[in-house]
Structures are given as structure tokens and as C-alpha cells.
Design an enzyme around this catalytic site. Structure first.
Site, short mmCIF file in Angstrom:
data_model
loop_
_atom_site.label_atom_id
_atom_site.label_comp_id
_atom_site.label_asym_id
_atom_site.label_seq_id
_atom_site.Cartn_x
_atom_site.Cartn_y
_atom_site.Cartn_z
N GLU A 196 61.94 105.26 21.71
CA GLU A 196 63.15 106.77 20.73
C GLU A 196 64.73 106.52 21.46
O GLU A 196 65.11 106.94 20.76
CB GLU A 196 61.79 107.54 20.78
N GLY A 247 59.61 107.26 24.56
CA GLY A 247 60.44 107.42 24.70
C GLY A 247 61.17 106.76 25.16
O GLY A 247 62.72 107.06 25.07
N1 COA Z 1 55.63 107.56 33.10
C1 COA Z 1 55.05 107.68 34.13
N2 COA Z 1 54.97 106.82 35.54
C2 COA Z 1 55.39 105.83 34.96
C3 COA Z 1 55.82 105.47 33.77
C4 COA Z 1 55.53 106.98 33.03
N3 COA Z 1 56.34 106.17 31.44
N4 COA Z 1 55.91 103.89 33.45
C5 COA Z 1 55.95 103.43 34.71
N5 COA Z 1 55.55 104.59 35.23
C6 COA Z 1 55.62 104.57 36.73
C7 COA Z 1 54.00 103.76 36.95
O1 COA Z 1 52.73 104.67 37.07
C8 COA Z 1 53.94 103.18 38.44
O2 COA Z 1 54.33 104.29 39.69
P1 COA Z 1 53.53 104.37 40.86
O3 COA Z 1 53.92 102.81 41.76
O4 COA Z 1 53.58 105.68 41.74
O5 COA Z 1 52.05 104.10 41.02
C9 COA Z 1 56.17 102.84 38.66
O6 COA Z 1 56.27 103.24 37.92
C10 COA Z 1 55.49 100.96 38.35
O7 COA Z 1 55.10 100.78 36.87
P2 COA Z 1 54.34 100.35 37.38
O8 COA Z 1 52.65 100.39 35.89
O9 COA Z 1 53.19 99.79 38.73
O10 COA Z 1 54.29 98.60 37.26
P3 COA Z 1 53.75 96.91 35.44
O11 COA Z 1 55.14 96.44 35.81
O12 COA Z 1 52.70 96.50 36.33
O13 COA Z 1 53.99 97.60 34.23
C11 COA Z 1 54.49 99.13 32.52
C12 COA Z 1 54.72 98.14 33.75
C13 COA Z 1 56.00 99.02 32.01
C14 COA Z 1 53.74 97.81 31.32
C15 COA Z 1 53.46 99.88 32.90
O14 COA Z 1 53.95 101.15 33.88
C16 COA Z 1 53.27 101.21 31.53
O15 COA Z 1 52.46 101.30 30.93
N6 COA Z 1 53.55 102.25 31.45
C17 COA Z 1 53.80 103.03 30.88
C18 COA Z 1 54.09 102.89 29.81
C19 COA Z 1 54.02 103.83 28.51
O16 COA Z 1 52.90 103.66 27.71
N7 COA Z 1 55.36 104.66 28.32
C20 COA Z 1 54.62 105.81 26.38
C21 COA Z 1 54.60 107.12 27.66
S1 COA Z 1 54.47 108.44 26.28
#
Ligand code: COA
Length: 280
Positions: free
Chosen positions: A134, A131
Site C-alpha cells: 500500500e 501495508g
Molecule cells: N509484522 C511484524 N513482523 C514481521 C512482519 C510483519 N508484517 N513481516 C516479517 N516480520 C518479522 C518476522 O516475524 C521475523 O521476526 P523474528 O525474527 O523476530 O521472528 C522477521 O521479520 C523475519 O521474517 P521471517 O518470517 O522469519 O522471514 P521469511 O523469509 O521466513 O518470510 C515473509 C518472509 C515476508 C514471507 C514473512 O515474514 C511474512 O509472511 N510476513 C508477514 C507478511 C504479511 O502478512 N504482511 C501483511 C501484514 S498486514
């Protein structure tokens, strides 16, 4: 509870930045003719939950009625993310009907941004995923830093992009490149995004906001009604036939001929001076 009320404030011309609203997750500040909307939910990498989406909507609704504002920069707080996607915690609870509602609700807010009469520039300095990608696509221009990461990882979660991503990405970068990004779910960096036209420019990370401000100021110096009509014609044309699009362009062109700004712009050129546009 949402705090969507706006604080009374004056927009000062010149350099001073004025806080326009500070809701829980979305801040709006205005400096001269440029507004900056910042999504700030850093603990979740600025992920879009329903509150964030409602506050983005309210921020743009507020700016629509501000004639002094001539361009908007949309960005994410912190160094890590523009927006890391829709909130997966919320998405996980969807059923068939609520899934459609979630998609429609997000689409509507992004459509408001796309149809906003003033140019919106996404300044992307980190993750712009799902999103978040997007959201950047719904803006009119995208400036990326070298740390930007764009991607649509939805198929890895068992869904597809549902905030207009399948539609807008293909229009922007072509069907083949959109298919590659959407079907693999791979991320690309700012440099690659600029190469394929997903970003308008890529700049060193520390220069991101400066560049976005410069582009916004450049736009804000042009005739506001002409800028609005240019957006209407650009976006209208992608939604209609060639003949209709050309008719629409000619009509807008004719309308602009009745504005004071057209007279001012042309007089200024002929008199070798800078134009002073009043937006009428
Ligand atoms: N929705 C909800 N929470 C999210 C999020 C999302 N799209 N993206 C990141 N977060 C949260 C994580 O769960 C984490 O929360 P926590 O500390 O309470 O566990 C926090 O943000 C930090 O993210 P983290 O994953 O620990 O950081 P990272 O540097 O290791 O990884 C990303 C970064 C962006 C690669 C990874 O967070 C990720 O893959 N996010 C989802 C991306 C995604 O699929 N987006 C499309 C959704 S339709």
C-alpha cells in the site's frame, strides 16, 4: 522515544550525498535534487510499526520545505524487503475503535505521500506486502527489481488492506486484477507486477537503485512547478467528474503560462539549448 529532530545540513549540488536526518528507523539523504528516504528496520523486514510510520511522515514533512529537492526515492534497507507490511505484532492488539484509528493513521501518512508536490518513486527490491504494498501504491511511480514480491495477504489474517490498498490498487490495475490479488492474498513478482501496471518497470536486482536514480534525475531536470501541477491534475482528475477535471487542468495550464520556467523552457527550445529551470 521518537527522535524526529532534523540535523542541520547543507544540500550540495552535484554528486555528494548528504545525510539530512537519521531517526531510529528512517534515513533521509539528499544528493543534488534527489532525496532518498530509506526505511531501515531490517530485523522485522522493515515492517511498519507506529514509530516507523511517524518517522516516514516526519521525513516527508521535512522534504516538503526543501525547494532544492525535486524528486524523492522511497526504499527499504537490506536485500530482502521494501516493507513486509504493517507490524502484525501491533495489529494483533487492535479492537474495533483502535482498528479504525490504526487504519486512519496509516492512511493519512500515505495520503501525504500521494499529495506530496514532488514525485515519489518507490524502489522495490524485495517484499512489498500488505501495508508495504500500500505504501508503494501511494507513491507516484514504482520501480521493481526481479526479486520484488508484491502482495496483499490481509484476508489471510482476518482483515482487509486498510491503508488505501483496496482503493488505490483497483485504480491502478483495474477492479478484476485488484480483486484477484486482494481476495487470494497471493504474491506476484516484479515481472508480473510490471505486466499488469502495478510496477512501472522491472530491472535486474543490482540495477534497482541506479534505475530509480535515473528516473528521478530525469524528472528533476524538468520544470518543477509544471511537474507539481501535472501531479495535481493527474490525481485531481481521478477524484472528480470529467468536466471539473478538465476545468482544473485548464486552470493549471493557465497558471503555468505565468511562470518564468515556461518562458525559459520555450525560449530554450527555440534557441536550441538546454533549459535552466528555477522553479518559479
Ligand atoms: N509484522 C511484524 N513482523 C514481521 C512482519 C510483519 N508484517 N513481516 C516479517 N516480520 C518479522 C518476522 O516475524 C521475523 O521476526 P523474528 O525474527 O523476530 O521472528 C522477521 O521479520 C523475519 O521474517 P521471517 O518470517 O522469519 O522471514 P521469511 O523469509 O521466513 O518470510 C515473509 C518472509 C515476508 C514471507 C514473512 O515474514 C511474512 O509472511 N510476513 C508477514 C507478511 C504479511 O502478512 N504482511 C501483511 C501484514 S498486514
Amino acid at each position: 522515544m521518537l527522535r524526529l529532530e532534523r540535523r542541520a545540513r547543507r544540500i550540495e549540488p552535484g554528486g555528494e550525498r548528504n545525510q539530512m536526518s537519521d531517526n531510529r528507523y528512517v534515513r533521509t539523504e539528499v544528493t543534488g535534487a534527489v532525496a532518498r528516504v530509506t526505511i531501515d528496520r531490517q530485523a522485522k523486514l522493515n515492517a511498519l510499526n507506529p514509530e516507523v510510520i511517524a518517522e516516514i511522515d516526519a521525513a516527508f514533512a521535512g522534504l516538503e520545505g526543501e525547494p532544492e529537492v525535486r524528486a524523492v526515492i522511497l526504499t527499504g534497507a537490506g536485500d530482502k524487503a521494501f516493507v513486509a507490511g504493517a507490524d502484525i505484532g501491533v495489529l494483533a492488539g487492535m479492537g474495533t475503535l483502535t482498528g479504525t484509528e490504526v487504519s486512519r493513521a496509516g492512511q493519512e501518512v500515505l495520503r501525504r505521500i500521494e499529495r506530496f508536490g514532488k514525485p515519489v518513486i518507490a524502489a522495490v527490491g524485495g517484499y512489498a506486502l500488505g501495508g508495504g504494498c500500500e505504501l508503494a501504491l501511494a507513491c507516484h511511480l514504482r520501480i521493481a527489481s526481479e526479486r520484488a514480491r508484491f502482495g496483499l495477504p490481509e484476508v489471510g489474517l482476518g482483515i482487509i488492506p486498510g491503508y488505501g490498498g483496496t482503493v488505490r490498487l483497483a485504480r491502478l490495475v483495474g477492479l478484476g486484477r485488484a480483486a484477484e490479488l486482494i481476495l487470494t492474498g497471493d504474491m506476484i513478482d516484479g515481472t508480473r507486477a510490471a505486466e499488469i501496471g502495478l510496477a512501472n518497470a522491472v530491472v535486474p536486482h543490482g540495477e534497482l537503485m541506479d534505475r530509480a536514480e535515473k528516473v528521478a534525475a530525469r524528472i528533476a531536470g524538468n520544470a518543477p512547478v509544471a511537474v507539481r501541477m501535472a501531479l495535481a491534475s493527474l490525481y485531481g482528475s481521478s477524484e472528480s467528474s470529467m468536466d471539473r477535471a478538465l476545468d482544473f487542468e485548464a486552470t493549471l495550464f493557465g497558471l503555468l503560462a505565468s511562470t518564468g520556467d515556461m518562458k525559459e523552457g520555450m525560449a530554450a527550445f527555440l534557441e536550441k539549448r538546454k533549459p535552466v529551470f528555477r522553479g518559479v
